[in-house]
Write a protein that holds these residues in place. Structure first.
Motif, PDB file in Angstrom:
ATOM      1  N   VAL A 117      34.006  33.853  39.513  1.00 35.19           N
ATOM      2  CA  VAL A 117      32.811  34.439  40.111  1.00 35.19           C
ATOM      3  C   VAL A 117      31.833  34.809  39.001  1.00 35.19           C
ATOM      4  O   VAL A 117      32.188  35.499  38.057  1.00 35.19           O
ATOM      5  CB  VAL A 117      33.171  35.699  40.926  1.00 35.19           C
ATOM      6  N   SER A 118      30.599  34.342  39.144  1.00 40.23           N
ATOM      7  CA  SER A 118      29.540  34.688  38.195  1.00 40.23           C
ATOM      8  C   SER A 118      28.446  35.440  38.937  1.00 40.23           C
ATOM      9  O   SER A 118      27.890  34.917  39.915  1.00 40.23           O
ATOM     10  CB  SER A 118      28.937  33.431  37.549  1.00 40.23           C
ATOM     11  N   VAL A 119      28.126  36.629  38.456  1.00 39.74           N
ATOM     12  CA  VAL A 119      26.995  37.367  39.027  1.00 39.74           C
ATOM     13  C   VAL A 119      25.686  36.901  38.395  1.00 39.74           C
ATOM     14  O   VAL A 119      24.615  37.254  38.879  1.00 39.74           O
ATOM     15  CB  VAL A 119      27.175  38.907  38.891  1.00 39.74           C
ATOM     16  N   VAL A 120      25.766  36.111  37.335  1.00 45.46           N
ATOM     17  CA  VAL A 120      24.582  35.587  36.650  1.00 45.46           C
ATOM     18  C   VAL A 120      24.123  34.270  37.279  1.00 45.46           C
ATOM     19  O   VAL A 120      22.920  34.015  37.401  1.00 45.46           O
ATOM     20  CB  VAL A 120      24.865  35.403  35.143  1.00 45.46           C
ATOM     21  N   ALA A 121      25.046  33.426  37.703  1.00 45.33           N
ATOM     22  CA  ALA A 121      24.704  32.090  38.213  1.00 45.33           C
ATOM     23  C   ALA A 121      23.630  32.102  39.305  1.00 45.33           C
ATOM     24  O   ALA A 121      22.730  31.257  39.273  1.00 45.33           O
ATOM     25  CB  ALA A 121      25.958  31.370  38.705  1.00 45.33           C
ATOM     26  N   PRO A 122      23.664  33.031  40.256  1.00 42.73           N
ATOM     27  CA  PRO A 122      22.635  32.992  41.309  1.00 42.73           C
ATOM     28  C   PRO A 122      21.204  33.212  40.810  1.00 42.73           C
ATOM     29  O   PRO A 122      20.260  32.844  41.513  1.00 42.73           O
ATOM     30  CB  PRO A 122      23.053  34.121  42.257  1.00 42.73           C
ATOM     31  N   VAL A 123      21.033  33.781  39.639  1.00 40.66           N
ATOM     32  CA  VAL A 123      19.676  34.021  39.120  1.00 40.66           C
ATOM     33  C   VAL A 123      19.341  33.104  37.939  1.00 40.66           C
ATOM     34  O   VAL A 123      18.240  33.170  37.409  1.00 40.66           O
ATOM     35  CB  VAL A 123      19.455  35.506  38.736  1.00 40.66           C
ATOM     36  N   ALA A 124      20.273  32.247  37.554  1.00 42.68           N
ATOM     37  CA  ALA A 124      20.042  31.322  36.438  1.00 42.68           C
ATOM     38  C   ALA A 124      19.334  30.057  36.933  1.00 42.68           C
ATOM     39  O   ALA A 124      19.446  29.688  38.102  1.00 42.68           O
ATOM     40  CB  ALA A 124      21.367  30.939  35.778  1.00 42.68           C
ATOM     41  N   SER A 125      18.620  29.404  36.026  1.00 39.83           N
ATOM     42  CA  SER A 125      18.016  28.109  36.334  1.00 39.83           C
ATOM     43  C   SER A 125      19.096  27.051  36.499  1.00 39.83           C
ATOM     44  O   SER A 125      18.940  26.101  37.252  1.00 39.83           O
ATOM     45  CB  SER A 125      17.076  27.679  35.207  1.00 39.83           C
ATOM     46  N   GLY A 126      20.182  27.207  35.750  1.00 40.81           N
ATOM     47  CA  GLY A 126      21.290  26.272  35.796  1.00 40.81           C
ATOM     48  C   GLY A 126      22.442  26.795  34.967  1.00 40.81           C
ATOM     49  O   GLY A 126      22.298  27.782  34.245  1.00 40.81           O
ATOM     50  N   THR A 127      23.588  26.123  35.085  1.00 40.03           N
ATOM     51  CA  THR A 127      24.798  26.512  34.362  1.00 40.03           C
ATOM     52  C   THR A 127      25.416  25.280  33.717  1.00 40.03           C
ATOM     53  O   THR A 127      25.477  24.220  34.348  1.00 40.03           O
ATOM     54  CB  THR A 127      25.822  27.156  35.322  1.00 40.03           C
ATOM     55  N   VAL A 128      25.856  25.427  32.466  1.00 36.45           N
ATOM     56  CA  VAL A 128      26.590  24.381  31.768  1.00 36.45           C
ATOM     57  C   VAL A 128      27.901  25.011  31.312  1.00 36.45           C
ATOM     58  O   VAL A 128      27.886  26.020  30.607  1.00 36.45           O
ATOM     59  CB  VAL A 128      25.818  23.846  30.539  1.00 36.45           C
ATOM     60  N   ALA A 129      29.017  24.411  31.720  1.00 38.71           N
ATOM     61  CA  ALA A 129      30.315  25.010  31.408  1.00 38.71           C
ATOM     62  C   ALA A 129      31.364  23.937  31.158  1.00 38.71           C
ATOM     63  O   ALA A 129      31.317  22.860  31.745  1.00 38.71           O
ATOM     64  CB  ALA A 129      30.775  25.908  32.568  1.00 38.71           C
ATOM     65  N   GLY A 130      32.313  24.283  30.288  1.00 42.30           N
ATOM     66  CA  GLY A 130      33.482  23.446  30.098  1.00 42.30           C
ATOM     67  C   GLY A 130      33.400  22.425  28.989  1.00 42.30           C
ATOM     68  O   GLY A 130      34.316  21.634  28.806  1.00 42.30           O
ATOM     69  N   PHE A 131      32.336  22.436  28.208  1.00 47.95           N
ATOM     70  CA  PHE A 131      32.171  21.436  27.157  1.00 47.95           C
ATOM     71  C   PHE A 131      32.295  22.023  25.763  1.00 47.95           C
ATOM     72  O   PHE A 131      31.777  21.468  24.801  1.00 47.95           O
ATOM     73  CB  PHE A 131      30.814  20.741  27.315  1.00 47.95           C
ATOM     74  N   GLY A 132      32.954  23.176  25.637  1.00 50.01           N
ATOM     75  CA  GLY A 132      33.092  23.817  24.343  1.00 50.01           C
ATOM     76  C   GLY A 132      31.722  24.175  23.787  1.00 50.01           C
ATOM     77  O   GLY A 132      30.785  24.469  24.534  1.00 50.01           O
ATOM     78  N   ALA A 133      31.585  24.117  22.478  1.00 50.61           N
ATOM     79  CA  ALA A 133      30.314  24.461  21.834  1.00 50.61           C
ATOM     80  C   ALA A 133      29.182  23.540  22.286  1.00 50.61           C
ATOM     81  O   ALA A 133      28.016  23.920  22.276  1.00 50.61           O
ATOM     82  CB  ALA A 133      30.461  24.402  20.317  1.00 50.61           C
ATOM     83  N   ARG A 134      29.528  22.356  22.750  1.00 50.23           N
ATOM     84  CA  ARG A 134      28.520  21.413  23.235  1.00 50.23           C
ATOM     85  C   ARG A 134      27.777  21.960  24.452  1.00 50.23           C
ATOM     86  O   ARG A 134      26.650  21.531  24.735  1.00 50.23           O
ATOM     87  CB  ARG A 134      29.181  20.074  23.543  1.00 50.23           C
TER      88      ARG A 134
END
Length: 157
Positions: A117-134
Motif C-alpha cells: 500500500v502506497s499513500v503517495v501513489a494516488p498523488v504521484a504523476s507515476g510510479t517506477v518500481a522494481g528495477f533497482g537503482a535503474r
C-alpha cells in the motif's frame, strides 16, 4: 535551459550497499546519486539529490520544490506506506505544477502485505518500481520525454 529536478531519497537509503543487498542491491546511495546526476545532465535535467531519515525534512524539501516549480523524483522508502504528511506535501507540489515520480528499488507489490500500500501513489504523476537503482533513471527519462515539454507538459500536470 535545464529543467530542475529534486531527487529525494527517504529513510534508511543512506545504508544502500550494505542493507539487505539481496533486496536493494550493492550500489551505495552516493553511486546512485552520481548516476542520477549524469543521466539527468544527458537528458537536459539539472538534478539535485538529497537523502533524509527525517519525515519533516522531506516534507520541507517537497514544499521547496513546489515553490521553485521543480519536478520531483521521490523514493519515500518506509514513508510510502503510512506518511500522510509526505503524501499531503506531494499533493501540494502537484497542485503547484510539479510533476512527481514515485520510485522504489524493489517491487513493493511483490513483498510483504504492508509494503503493498502506497499513500503517495494516488498523488504521484507515476510510479517506477522494481528495477533497482535503474528505477531512478527511468523516472528521469519519463520526466524528460517529449510529452513533458511545452503545451503537452502543461496538460500532463
Amino acid at each position: 535551459m535545464s529543467r530542475s529536478v529534486l531527487v529525494i531519497s527517504g529513510p534508511n537509503l543512506a545504508a544502500l550497499g550494505s542493507r539487505q543487498p539481496e533486496v536493494y542491491g550493492t550500489q551505495t546511495l552516493a553511486e546512485v546519486h552520481d548516476q542520477v546526476v549524469t543521466e539527468g545532465a544527458a537528458l537536459g535535467l539539472d538534478c539535485q539529490c538529497r537523502q533524509s531519515d527525517d519525515e519533516a525534512q522531506i516534507v520541507a524539501w517537497l514544499h521547496e520544490a513546489a515553490a521553485a516549480g521543480s519536478d520531483i523524483v521521490l523514493n519515500p522508502a518506509a514513508f510510502t506506506h503510512y506518511s500522510y504528511a509526505v503524501a499531503d506535501a506531494c499533493a501540494h507540489a502537484r497542485s503547484r505544477g510539479s510533476r512527481l515520480i514515485e520510485v522504489h528499488l524493489s517491487n513493493p507489490a511483490a513483498r510483504e502485505g504492508f509494503r503493498q500500500v502506497s499513500v503517495v501513489a494516488p498523488v504521484a504523476s507515476g510510479t517506477v518500481a522494481g528495477f533497482g537503482a535503474r528505477s531512478y533513471l527511468l523516472a528521469l527519462q519519463a520526466l524528460a520525454g517529449p510529452e513533458s515539454t511545452g503545451r503537452q507538459r502543461a496538460q500532463a500536470r
